[in-house]
Design an enzyme around this catalytic site. Sequence first.
Site, PDB file in Angstrom:
ATOM      1  CD  GLU A 108      -2.922  -1.239   2.233  1.00 51.31           C
ATOM      2  OE1 GLU A 108      -4.139  -1.257   2.034  1.00 51.31           O
ATOM      3  OE2 GLU A 108      -2.426  -1.311   3.376  1.00 51.31           O
ATOM      4  CD  GLU A 128      -3.331  -6.073   4.015  1.00 48.72           C
ATOM      5  OE1 GLU A 128      -2.671  -5.023   4.103  1.00 48.72           O
ATOM      6  OE2 GLU A 128      -3.313  -6.791   2.989  1.00 48.72           O
TER       7      GLU A 128
END
Length: 254
Positions: A108, A128
């Site tokens: 990210e 995640e």
Amino acid sequence: MTGPVLSEVSDGVGVITLDRPEAKNAIDKATAEAMVAVLDDFAERDDVAVLVLTGAGSTFCAGMDLKAFARGETPAIPGRGLAGLTEAPPAKPLIAAVEGWALAGGFELALSADLIVAARDARFGIPEVKRGLVAAGGGVLRLPKALPYHRAMELALTGDPMGAEEAHRFGLVTTLTEPGGALEGARALAARIAVNGPLAVQVTKRLVAGAVRWTDPEAVAHQRTLTDPVFRSADALEGARAFAEKRAPVWTGR
């Protein structure tokens, strides 16, 4: 500068180095705060036209420090996102120089950059879901804008990684280098930008990013209403504890 984030300036290029190689440059609260200090400093400096973000050692960044998360820490800065970057990228162009893994929040951070230079053996992923979490640092918002929908969905739902060469074929990675050459490649690309008019460069970046809503405050706000309950869930804590204890998580769906 010493600490979890290092900085240096040369020929108009400011280099930011995540310096926690013993933790694969994972982001904890102290690292996030140090990142904000460096970003704010570079934002004000007239001798810095372009930024480069990289990681010390063999890993770009392994994302959020799950051990710190299990202790109750958060690496997100209010209004600025993960490491003070993902919700509020700098006005100046930012290049990610990726060696090794860019995982979870590490990917990210790379997606928050305007350009990505990566070694051929680098790997990217948002795993995640494997920890009962959501890639809420921009991963699930930016990835479908950078990759075909179905490939982005596959990465997001499986949590499986993507190699740098495939990412380059899709245009996600701007430049491929040989292993060990990502920072040098990013400096060379930054130099090509730094010779241009700084105001023109910053406005051009803003317009291009705005055209694809790369950083969309409305989308971030909507995302938070969906993801906050996930991060407060028992499954999220279980995923972090299972990671720290090196065991498979036991999900409850709560």
